[in-house]
Motif scaffolding. Structure first.
Motif, PDB file in Angstrom:
ATOM      1  N   ASP A  87       0.819  -1.218   0.000  1.00  0.00           N
ATOM      2  CA  ASP A  87       0.000   0.000   0.000  1.00  0.00           C
ATOM      3  C   ASP A  87       0.849   1.263   0.000  1.00  0.00           C
ATOM      4  O   ASP A  87       0.527   2.248  -0.694  1.00  0.00           O
ATOM      5  CB  ASP A  87      -0.937   0.007   1.206  1.00  0.00           C
ATOM      6  N   ASP A  88       1.925   1.253   0.769  1.00  0.00           N
ATOM      7  CA  ASP A  88       2.779   2.442   0.805  1.00  0.00           C
ATOM      8  C   ASP A  88       3.447   2.695  -0.542  1.00  0.00           C
ATOM      9  O   ASP A  88       3.771   3.834  -0.874  1.00  0.00           O
ATOM     10  CB  ASP A  88       3.843   2.302   1.899  1.00  0.00           C
ATOM     11  N   GLY A  91       1.036   4.554  -2.474  1.00  0.00           N
ATOM     12  CA  GLY A  91       1.055   5.926  -1.972  1.00  0.00           C
ATOM     13  C   GLY A  91       2.205   6.735  -2.552  1.00  0.00           C
ATOM     14  O   GLY A  91       2.044   7.925  -2.846  1.00  0.00           O
ATOM     15  N   VAL A  92       3.362   6.104  -2.718  1.00  0.00           N
ATOM     16  CA  VAL A  92       4.502   6.786  -3.325  1.00  0.00           C
ATOM     17  C   VAL A  92       4.171   7.200  -4.760  1.00  0.00           C
ATOM     18  O   VAL A  92       4.443   8.334  -5.173  1.00  0.00           O
ATOM     19  CB  VAL A  92       5.745   5.871  -3.306  1.00  0.00           C
ATOM     20  N   ARG A  95       1.851  10.047  -4.807  1.00  0.00           N
ATOM     21  CA  ARG A  95       2.554  11.276  -4.442  1.00  0.00           C
ATOM     22  C   ARG A  95       3.301  11.841  -5.651  1.00  0.00           C
ATOM     23  O   ARG A  95       3.322  13.052  -5.880  1.00  0.00           O
ATOM     24  CB  ARG A  95       3.517  10.971  -3.290  1.00  0.00           C
ATOM     25  N   THR A 398      11.947   9.261   6.482  1.00  0.00           N
ATOM     26  CA  THR A 398      10.857   8.532   5.823  1.00  0.00           C
ATOM     27  C   THR A 398      11.372   7.770   4.604  1.00  0.00           C
ATOM     28  O   THR A 398      10.987   6.626   4.361  1.00  0.00           O
ATOM     29  CB  THR A 398       9.753   9.511   5.407  1.00  0.00           C
ATOM     30  N   LEU A 402      11.240   3.712   3.915  1.00  0.00           N
ATOM     31  CA  LEU A 402      10.686   3.100   2.722  1.00  0.00           C
ATOM     32  C   LEU A 402      11.697   2.164   2.060  1.00  0.00           C
ATOM     33  O   LEU A 402      11.352   1.075   1.597  1.00  0.00           O
ATOM     34  CB  LEU A 402      10.241   4.175   1.730  1.00  0.00           C
ATOM     35  N   ARG A 405      12.154  -1.086   4.217  1.00  0.00           N
ATOM     36  CA  ARG A 405      11.026  -2.014   4.148  1.00  0.00           C
ATOM     37  C   ARG A 405      10.790  -2.568   2.739  1.00  0.00           C
ATOM     38  O   ARG A 405       9.898  -3.365   2.530  1.00  0.00           O
ATOM     39  CB  ARG A 405       9.760  -1.318   4.644  1.00  0.00           C
ATOM     40  N   VAL A 407       9.702  -0.984   0.179  1.00  0.00           N
ATOM     41  CA  VAL A 407       8.614  -0.305  -0.552  1.00  0.00           C
ATOM     42  C   VAL A 407       9.178   0.300  -1.837  1.00  0.00           C
ATOM     43  O   VAL A 407       8.546   0.248  -2.894  1.00  0.00           O
ATOM     44  CB  VAL A 407       7.963   0.768   0.333  1.00  0.00           C
TER      45      VAL A 407
END
Length: 409
Positions: A87-88, A91-92, A95, A398, A402, A405, A407
């Motif tokens: 999900d993140d 989101g990236v 963005r 942040t 990312l 993890r 992401v």
């Protein structure tokens, strides 16, 4: 280099050829194109056909040879690797999309829905964006969402394969990316028109281009007639071709040339003189176009015999002196060495990331007073991830999280 699209930002979530090659042309025009890849990379990486000779040879410095297809369709872009199954990661991408003028994708319908990258999703974070999608068969109809490559949607179902080759022969194979690159030009035109409309109205647009529909446009001359009579155009064996002035011939050096003189000017007398067959002008079998069509097989055999008497360079001199419309059937090495291609700027020089110089194919157009050209090599996987995230306003902690993890990578 600047360019007519300098200041325009494009987010590309696309793989293989049709979508990315449109992105490459946008980069040639000066746009800042951000290439989103999965952590494993675009499947086009390393996919080009093997180089002739030593597999480890290069076009310059030592090391691995340049990845020809990858650089062709992704030159001049910046790259970020994002895991859209997280999900993140979505989101990236959202963005990034919020700060782009164009979002370009060729993901299948189910993936765009799964990764929340539909037109509605993008316009929810950027209402003024141009959302450009290329598919196999379009956004509506019974085949919407069907997976496709250009071999299936463009050449096969699009009808081109049924028109090419000789009667009774299997449908011919086409070259890699031929339909994709044609579709990319249609996609580029749609994006440029949508940007103009967005700038005029302030409203975001959706550009929908499909391999199937572009195929119809490429054979529209045939299809416009089939719309009237419902018929398939006839195919002829080369030996029974009705007009030798629109055919191909093998020369004495085993090289081929192509003639194309359909009219309205009558080139037949000049052709007969050029091939030392002036007596054909008085032969009732060949005196008119209708007669030549009726006696196609014997005329083609006679033409084959005539053209086999000299090499292609000899025919080049004779045909040019006679004002005939013809061209050599070039091999690719001959195209690469053609001084006309060099004069037109068909090739652009690049350096791979290790400094290896090589050439690639330029955009098929130029502007009189604006810079259109290759801006640099294709990105390495995730080459600009940190810089692009920083541009979105994320702080270092942040971004580190990312990366840690997985992401982004």
């Amino acid at each position: 280099m600047g360019g007519p699209l300098e200041g325009t930002r494009v987010l590309e979530v696309a793989n293989m050829i049709a979508g990315p090659s449109a992105g490459a042309l946008l980069a040639d025009l000066g746009a800042d194109v951000i290439k989103v890849e999965p952590p494993t990379g675009d499947i086009l990486r390393g996919a080009h056909r093997p180089l002739e000779g030593d597999a480890g040879s290069t076009d310059g410095a030592g090391g691995e040879p340049p990845d020809a297809w990858w650089h062709l369709d992704n030159r001049g872009k910046r790259g970020i690797a994002v895991d859209l199954t997280i999900d993140d990661g979505v989101g990236v991408v959202h963005r990034l999309a919020a700060g782009c003028d164009v979002v370009l994708t060729n993901l299948t319908d189910d993936r765009r829905a799964r990764y929340r990258l539909t037109a509605a999703d993008v316009h929810s974070v950027n209402p003024a964006a141009v959302y450009a999608v290329v598919t196999g068969y379009g956004a509506v109809g019974p085949e919407a969402g069907r997976p496709a490559y250009d071999m299936t949607a463009f050449f096969a179902r699009g009808g081109l394969s049924s028109l090419i080759g000789e009667p009774g022969a299997p449908p011919p194979m086409f070259r890699p990316g031929q339909g994709d690159h044609t579709t990319a030009l249609a996609l580029l035109a749609g994006i440029l028109a949508a940007l103009r409309e967005r700038d005029r109205t302030g409203t975001g647009q959706v550009v929908d281009v499909s391999l199937y529909r572009v195929a119809a446009w490429t054979i529209a001359s045939d299809l416009s007639v089939s719309l009237l009579d419902g018929a398939q155009p006839p195919r002829f064996t080369r030996q029974r071709w009705p007009n030798p002035l629109t055919c191909r011939f093998r020369c004495a050096d085993d090289r081929w040339l192509a003639l194309c003189m359909p009219g309205p000017r009558d080139f037949w007398p000049a052709f007969c003189v050029a091939v030392d067959r002036a007596h054909w002008l008085d032969d009732p079998r060949f005196s008119t176009p209708a007669a030549r069509g009726q006696h196609a097989e014997e005329l083609m055999a006679a033409c084959d015999e005539a053209l086999a008497a000299a090499d292609r360079d000899t025919w080049a001199q004779r045909f040019d002196a006679a004002g005939l419309v013809w061209a050599p059937v070039h091999t690719l090495p001959e195209v690469v060495a053609d001084p006309q291609a060099e004069a037109l700027g068909v090739w652009s020089g690049l350096e791979d990331h290790d400094g290896t110089p090589f050439r690639t194919v330029s955009a098929p157009f130029e502007l009189s007073t604006a810079e259109v050209g290759v801006r640099g090599p294709a990105p390495r996987l995730g080459e600009h991830t940190r810089a692009l995230l920083d541009e979105t306003g994320l702080d270092a902690a942040t971004i580190d999280d990312l990366l840690a993890r997985g992401v982004v990578s």
